[in-house]
Write a protein that holds these residues in place. Structure first.
Motif, PDB file in Angstrom:
ATOM      1  N   LEU A   1      12.273   7.256  17.379  1.00 17.39           N
ATOM      2  CA  LEU A   1      13.023   6.086  16.901  1.00 17.39           C
ATOM      3  C   LEU A   1      14.472   6.100  17.386  1.00 17.39           C
ATOM      4  CD1 LEU A   1      11.671   5.659  13.243  1.00 17.39           C
ATOM      5  CD2 LEU A   1      11.055   4.348  15.279  1.00 17.39           C
TER       6      LEU A   1
ATOM      7  N   PHE B   1       8.314  -1.088  10.996  1.00 20.92           N
ATOM      8  CA  PHE B   1       9.688  -0.610  11.157  1.00 20.92           C
ATOM      9  C   PHE B   1      10.643  -1.777  11.423  1.00 20.92           C
ATOM     10  CE2 PHE B   1       6.670   2.529  12.737  1.00 20.92           C
ATOM     11  CZ  PHE B   1       7.013   3.666  12.032  1.00 20.92           C
TER      12      PHE B   1
ATOM     13  N   ASP C   1       8.056   5.449  16.986  1.00 23.06           N
ATOM     14  CA  ASP C   1       8.044   6.482  15.952  1.00 23.06           C
ATOM     15  C   ASP C   1       7.410   7.796  16.397  1.00 23.06           C
ATOM     16  OD1 ASP C   1       5.663   4.915  16.063  1.00 23.06           O
ATOM     17  OD2 ASP C   1       4.978   5.936  14.253  1.00 23.06           O
TER      18      ASP C   1
ATOM     19  N   THR D   1      12.749  -3.332   9.653  1.00 20.46           N
ATOM     20  CA  THR D   1      14.110  -3.223   9.127  1.00 20.46           C
ATOM     21  C   THR D   1      14.852  -1.998   9.663  1.00 20.46           C
ATOM     22  OG1 THR D   1      13.262  -2.050   7.175  1.00 20.46           O
ATOM     23  CG2 THR D   1      13.521  -4.450   7.007  1.00 20.46           C
ATOM     24  N   THR D   2      14.136  -0.932   9.959  1.00 24.10           N
ATOM     25  CA  THR D   2      14.785   0.299  10.419  1.00 24.10           C
ATOM     26  C   THR D   2      14.859   0.399  11.938  1.00 24.10           C
ATOM     27  OG1 THR D   2      12.670   1.476  10.291  1.00 24.10           O
ATOM     28  CG2 THR D   2      14.100   1.565   8.357  1.00 24.10           C
ATOM     29  N   ALA D   3      13.874  -0.189  12.653  1.00 21.17           N
ATOM     30  CA  ALA D   3      13.861  -0.123  14.125  1.00 21.17           C
ATOM     31  C   ALA D   3      13.401  -1.466  14.681  1.00 21.17           C
ATOM     32  CB  ALA D   3      12.947   1.007  14.605  1.00 21.17           C
TER      33      ALA D   3
END
Length: 292
Positions: free
Chosen positions: A64, A253, A77, A255-257
């Motif tokens: 990530l 992912f 990931d 929101t995070t990636a």
């Protein structure tokens, strides 16, 4: 006599193709879409040389990672390079689209010409089968066929082709019914030309502009359908990179990636939009109402 007619028509066809290309280049939208589409095709074709990482290679030390100089589109990931996977995924999508368009033009064009040229009971039988296939939306029919055959690139091509054939058959049949009433078809019959020779010599050249427009639009539909099937898990199987599979995987992912869905989505959007704009430009160029 037939050889003389064919010799006269050959330069006319080549000059018509050149005129179509010149008209496309004069259209700013069509020309821009053609340039973008060419770039996408070149990037996909030379993906193994452009991408510096193996799309299947997993680097556990680079999980990530945000887009950087080393990983232009970041990593996923399990440490796979997103840029490499996008390029190779585009390659698969374009391959599926090209195979679908080729098979659909051959099968749909042949069936449509036979239906439109002979008419009668032949046309009735073909149209009843086409209507039966056309009762379901093309995406639902593709999903049904792909789910029965199992996930693979070959099965995706088969599923999307079978779903696209009815549209080609209907349009080609309609155009062939107009062509068979022309004077040059009657002249060809008088001099003893067989139905097969008439369809190949006169039907195919006159139907090709229409089929090119349909093919360019079907290309974009095929790419979107392949991505949708892969998104749902019945398309291109892992670990092969697919834009649809990447979008499905990246939703976890979001929101995070967000780069895991942004770049595959952009490539899919650009490819389909360029194909649709090229198809629209071809349709405008080949429309008799726009020709002086």
């Amino acid at each position: 006599m037939t050889l003389v007619i064919e010799a006269v028509e050959a330069p006319r066809r080549s000059s018509r193709i050149a005129a179509i290309l010149r008209a496309m280049l004069r259209d700013p939208v069509g020309c821009s879409a053609l340039v973008i589409l060419t770039l996408v095709l070149l990037v996909a074709l030379f993906a193994p040389w452009i991408a510096q990482f193996d799309p299947l290679h997993q680097d556990r030390r680079a999980v990530l990672k945000v887009p950087s100089v080393l990983h232009w589109f970041g990593t996923d990931d399990i440490g796979r390079d997103v840029f490499s996977r996008v390029l190779h995924g585009t390659r698969i999508s374009l391959f599926v689209g090209l195979m679908v368009v080729t098979l659909t033009m051959i099968a749909g064009g042949l069936i449509g010409m036979i239906s439109g040229y002979f008419g009668g009971w032949v046309d009735t039988i073909i149209q009843r089968v086409v209507e039966a296939l056309d009762t379901l939306p093309s995406l639902v029919l593709s999903l049904f066929i792909a789910a029965m055959l199992g996930p693979s690139v070959r099965n995706v091509v088969i599923a999307v082709t079978l779903a696209q054939i009815p549209r080609f058959v209907r349009v080609v049949r309609s155009e062939m019914m107009k062509i068979r009433g022309q004077d040059f078809i009657s002249a060809a019959r008088v001099i003893g030309a067989s139905p097969l020779r008439i369809m190949i010599t006169h039907g195919v050249p006159n139907l090709m502009p229409t089929m090119l427009v349909l093919g360019s639009l079907a290309f974009g539909v095929a790419i979107m359908t392949e991505a949708a099937l892969s998104f749902l898990g019945v398309g291109t199987p892992p670990p092969h990179p697919s834009l649809g599979t990447m979008l499905s995987h990246g939703t976890r992912f979001i929101t995070t990636a967000p780069w895991l869905i942004v770049f595959p989505g952009l490539m899919l959007t650009i490819s389909v939009l360029a194909l649709n704009l090229v198809g629209d430009a071809l349709r405008d160029v080949l429309d008799p109402r726009n020709q002086q």
